[in-house]
Design a protein around this motif. Structure first.
Motif, PDB file in Angstrom:
ATOM      1  N   ALA A 279       0.831  -1.195   0.000  1.00 31.87           N
ATOM      2  CA  ALA A 279       0.000   0.000   0.000  1.00 31.87           C
ATOM      3  C   ALA A 279       0.871   1.253   0.000  1.00 31.87           C
ATOM      4  CB  ALA A 279      -0.917  -0.004   1.219  1.00 31.87           C
ATOM      5  N   GLY A 280       1.996   1.194   0.707  1.00 34.49           N
ATOM      6  CA  GLY A 280       2.886   2.343   0.746  1.00 34.49           C
ATOM      7  C   GLY A 280       3.496   2.651  -0.606  1.00 34.49           C
ATOM      8  N   VAL A 281       3.886   1.604  -1.348  1.00 40.72           N
ATOM      9  CA  VAL A 281       4.437   1.810  -2.687  1.00 40.72           C
ATOM     10  C   VAL A 281       3.412   2.507  -3.578  1.00 40.72           C
ATOM     11  CG1 VAL A 281       5.234   0.642  -4.776  1.00 40.72           C
ATOM     12  CG2 VAL A 281       6.026  -0.140  -2.537  1.00 40.72           C
ATOM     13  N   ALA A 282       2.173   2.000  -3.574  1.00 40.52           N
ATOM     14  CA  ALA A 282       1.122   2.588  -4.401  1.00 40.52           C
ATOM     15  C   ALA A 282       0.793   4.004  -3.946  1.00 40.52           C
ATOM     16  CB  ALA A 282      -0.130   1.708  -4.348  1.00 40.52           C
ATOM     17  N   TYR A 283       0.768   4.209  -2.642  1.00 44.84           N
ATOM     18  CA  TYR A 283       0.413   5.518  -2.098  1.00 44.84           C
ATOM     19  C   TYR A 283       1.413   6.580  -2.535  1.00 44.84           C
ATOM     20  CZ  TYR A 283      -1.188   8.920   1.397  1.00 44.84           C
ATOM     21  OH  TYR A 283      -1.685  10.041   2.017  1.00 44.84           O
ATOM     22  N   GLY A 284       2.699   6.232  -2.513  1.00 46.15           N
ATOM     23  CA  GLY A 284       3.718   7.198  -2.889  1.00 46.15           C
ATOM     24  C   GLY A 284       3.721   7.532  -4.362  1.00 46.15           C
ATOM     25  N   MET A 285       3.125   6.677  -5.194  1.00 45.22           N
ATOM     26  CA  MET A 285       3.098   6.907  -6.640  1.00 45.22           C
ATOM     27  C   MET A 285       1.839   7.642  -7.094  1.00 45.22           C
ATOM     28  SD  MET A 285       4.501   3.167  -7.862  1.00 45.22           S
ATOM     29  CE  MET A 285       4.313   3.557  -9.612  1.00 45.22           C
ATOM     30  N   ALA A 286       0.842   7.720  -6.234  1.00 48.87           N
ATOM     31  CA  ALA A 286      -0.445   8.312  -6.630  1.00 48.87           C
ATOM     32  C   ALA A 286      -0.368   9.830  -6.664  1.00 48.87           C
ATOM     33  CB  ALA A 286      -1.538   7.865  -5.670  1.00 48.87           C
ATOM     34  N   ASP A 287      -1.177  10.416  -7.525  1.00 48.31           N
ATOM     35  CA  ASP A 287      -1.281  11.878  -7.647  1.00 48.31           C
ATOM     36  C   ASP A 287      -2.547  12.302  -6.909  1.00 48.31           C
ATOM     37  OD1 ASP A 287      -0.940  14.471  -8.403  1.00 48.31           O
ATOM     38  OD2 ASP A 287      -1.541  14.189 -10.487  1.00 48.31           O
ATOM     39  N   TRP A 288      -2.403  12.563  -5.597  1.00 45.88           N
ATOM     40  CA  TRP A 288      -3.564  12.766  -4.732  1.00 45.88           C
ATOM     41  C   TRP A 288      -4.183  14.147  -4.922  1.00 45.88           C
ATOM     42  CZ3 TRP A 288      -5.444   8.549  -2.792  1.00 45.88           C
ATOM     43  CH2 TRP A 288      -4.583   7.469  -2.543  1.00 45.88           C
ATOM     44  N   ARG A 289      -5.509  14.183  -4.883  1.00 47.38           N
ATOM     45  CA  ARG A 289      -6.257  15.438  -4.968  1.00 47.38           C
ATOM     46  C   ARG A 289      -6.883  15.817  -3.632  1.00 47.38           C
ATOM     47  NH1 ARG A 289      -4.451  18.077  -9.402  1.00 47.38           N
ATOM     48  NH2 ARG A 289      -4.090  16.541 -11.052  1.00 47.38           N
ATOM     49  N   ARG A 290      -7.085  14.848  -2.779  1.00 45.93           N
ATOM     50  CA  ARG A 290      -7.632  15.150  -1.462  1.00 45.93           C
ATOM     51  C   ARG A 290      -6.546  15.716  -0.561  1.00 45.93           C
ATOM     52  NH1 ARG A 290     -12.631  13.094  -0.152  1.00 45.93           N
ATOM     53  NH2 ARG A 290     -13.536  11.591  -1.621  1.00 45.93           N
ATOM     54  N   SER A 291      -6.957  16.475   0.438  1.00 42.40           N
ATOM     55  CA  SER A 291      -5.988  17.028   1.382  1.00 42.40           C
ATOM     56  C   SER A 291      -5.399  15.919   2.239  1.00 42.40           C
ATOM     57  CB  SER A 291      -6.661  18.066   2.283  1.00 42.40           C
ATOM     58  OG  SER A 291      -7.545  17.428   3.193  1.00 42.40           O
ATOM     59  N   ALA A 292      -4.232  16.198   2.816  1.00 41.84           N
ATOM     60  CA  ALA A 292      -3.587  15.215   3.691  1.00 41.84           C
ATOM     61  C   ALA A 292      -4.461  14.896   4.887  1.00 41.84           C
ATOM     62  CB  ALA A 292      -2.231  15.753   4.145  1.00 41.84           C
ATOM     63  N   GLN A 293      -5.156  15.906   5.427  1.00 42.13           N
ATOM     64  CA  GLN A 293      -6.027  15.657   6.572  1.00 42.13           C
ATOM     65  C   GLN A 293      -7.146  14.688   6.217  1.00 42.13           C
ATOM     66  OE1 GLN A 293      -5.037  18.597   5.478  1.00 42.13           O
ATOM     67  NE2 GLN A 293      -4.340  19.894   7.163  1.00 42.13           N
ATOM     68  N   GLN A 294      -7.727  14.854   5.042  1.00 40.37           N
ATOM     69  CA  GLN A 294      -8.793  13.958   4.605  1.00 40.37           C
ATOM     70  C   GLN A 294      -8.264  12.541   4.393  1.00 40.37           C
ATOM     71  OE1 GLN A 294     -10.068  16.169   1.133  1.00 40.37           O
ATOM     72  NE2 GLN A 294     -11.910  16.899   2.160  1.00 40.37           N
ATOM     73  N   ARG A 295      -7.092  12.441   3.800  1.00 38.20           N
ATOM     74  CA  ARG A 295      -6.523  11.120   3.547  1.00 38.20           C
ATOM     75  C   ARG A 295      -6.189  10.406   4.846  1.00 38.20           C
ATOM     76  NH1 ARG A 295      -3.314  14.081   0.013  1.00 38.20           N
ATOM     77  NH2 ARG A 295      -1.365  13.366   0.996  1.00 38.20           N
ATOM     78  N   LEU A 296      -5.730  11.156   5.835  1.00 33.03           N
ATOM     79  CA  LEU A 296      -5.418  10.546   7.121  1.00 33.03           C
ATOM     80  C   LEU A 296      -6.675   9.977   7.768  1.00 33.03           C
ATOM     81  CD1 LEU A 296      -3.211   9.976   9.211  1.00 33.03           C
ATOM     82  CD2 LEU A 296      -3.725  12.195  10.256  1.00 33.03           C
TER      83      LEU A 296
END
Length: 432
Positions: A279-296
């Motif tokens: 999951a960490g590998v995929a997470y680091g490669m994604a181009d996230w649009r949500r805020s970090a607070q929302q993702r947490l």
């Protein structure tokens, strides 16, 4: 001073940075390679203690409590060594720390094999845990230093570090379990101490990539990174994650032993950590649009959901699958938390801030392993899996209730290091 630009992190994401580009950072491999060697023992220590004490004493409660003592000492002293690293340099801290660790682990092994009174095991476990080198925090501080002119790379760097952490948690328990089974329980801790010394000394020797020291200024008041409310909230959330680690280690060991397949405990726990790594590998490669607070919030809620399944698993295969699902939420939670905390403190307190989160995980591990061990002694392995659910659930409640504390990164320099310049404070939002 010109006003700092603000970034609406709910709608804007930086350009995606790949791992290959990150690893081309000048000097990166010179500290990453020895750091991996030095970090591997972190995932071996608690399980190694549990296996050794269980072999010599026979009580899951005692074994979990001794491991918890080491983890608690690490959680309490870790931020102290982090602050010292910020002030006097990483090498100056690492050299004595790894030597103390080797002596303490050797004493613990000798006492356990000599069937010394249980209280002596606690006395040896405390310095063994307190002297665990804070390599993960030191590496993250080096990334911050190396990427000072490329802040958009930090999310990828922290993702890479979390993947590395999880990879060590895949390899570490399997290695500890294999050595304990093939050789002797004490051999697992001997290997742990040897790797700590070798890796720690090699890492300390890489002075060229070390972050700038921030010595204390006479007469100036320097406030701990923990003075930031956002750091305290993240530490509490990471405490909940730690209870998942601790409860899983003891409960998986007990479950496998009860099933007559004790040698597979490290493998099952490795599957759990492997899910987090993927999951960490995929997470680091994604181009996230949500805020970090929302993702947490999302990843933490997923962690609680995954933990809710563990206690009902009927066999090791089902437990491994449930652990894999549970592990998928771990790395995204940790990556996002480390990304957020980096924005909440000034440059002179970053290593300390990272160690507070790492220490919170260690403290949670202590609580999780102790309570899970007591529950297992009381009513069997399945009951121990309620500890990860309870700890993660409490962390989610705190995060949902107090999440607003993570939205003011601009106050870091005023809150954390009043004696330092604000020039080093992040000029970008609390997102990747």
């Amino acid at each position: 001073m010109a006003a700092r630009p603000t970034v609406d992190d709910t709608t804007t994401a930086p350009a995606r940075i790949g791992y290959v580009s990150l690893l081309r950072t000048p000097g990166a491999w010179t500290f990453l390679t020895p750091a991996f060697v030095a970090r591997l023992p972190y995932a071996m220590l608690s399980l190694g203690i549990v296996l050794l004490v269980l072999h010599t004493d026979g009580s899951y409660g005692i074994a979990g409590a001794v491991a918890a003592t080491a983890a608690t000492a690490q959680a309490v002293i870790g931020p102290v060594t982090g602050r010292l690293s910020d002030r006097i340099g990483q090498a100056a801290v690492l050299l004595p720390v790894v030597l103390v660790h080797a002596v303490s682990v050797s004493a613990l092994i000798a006492l356990a094999l000599g069937h010394a009174p249980a209280w002596t095991l606690f006395l040896a476990a405390a310095p063994a845990g307190a002297s665990v080198p804070q390599i993960g925090a030191m590496v993250r501080a080096r990334w911050v230093n190396r990427l000072a002119d490329r802040p958009a790379h930090l999310n990828t760097a922290f993702a890479f570090e979390s993947v590395t952490d999880e990879f060590t948690f895949v390899i570490g328990p399997v290695l500890a379990g294999a050595i304990a089974t093939a050789v002797a329980p004490a051999a697992a801790l001997i290997a742990e101490a040897a790797l700590t010394v070798v890796g720690g000394l090699l890492f300390a020797a890489q002075r060229a990539t070390a972050p700038t020291r921030h010595p204390a200024v006479p007469g100036a008041r320097r406030v701990s990174a923990l003075a930031s409310p956002g750091v305290r909230l993240l530490a509490g959330c990471f405490l909940g994650v730690g209870t998942v680690f601790g409860g899983m280690q003891v409960s998986v060991t007990a479950f496998a032993t009860d099933a007559g397949q004790g040698g597979l405990a490290g493998v099952v726990y490795g599957v759990f950590a492997g899910g987090s790594m993927l999951a960490g590998v995929a997470y680091g490669m994604a181009d996230w649009r949500r805020s970090a607070q929302q993702r947490l919030l999302i990843s933490y809620a997923a962690l609680v959901l995954g933990c809710s399944m563990l206690w009902a698993m009927p066999n090791l295969t089902a437990l491994a699958v449930a652990g894999l699902v549970c592990g998928l939420a771990i790395a995204p939670t940790l990556i996002t938390g480390y990304t957020l905390v980096e924005t909440l403190v000034a440059d002179g307190a970053k290593t300390e801030a990272f160690t507070w989160l790492t220490g919170a995980i260690g403290l949670g591990l202590a609580i999780g392993s102790t309570v899970a061990g007591l529950l297992i002694d009381l009513s069997g392995p399945s009951l121990g899996f309620l500890m990860p659910l309870a700890g993660a659930g409490a962390g989610l409640v705190a995060l949902v209730t107090l999440r607003r504390l993570l939205s003011s990164p601009g106050s870091a320099s005023r809150t954390v290091a009043r004696s330092g310049s604000t020039a080093g404070a992040p000029a970008w939002s609390a997102v990747d």
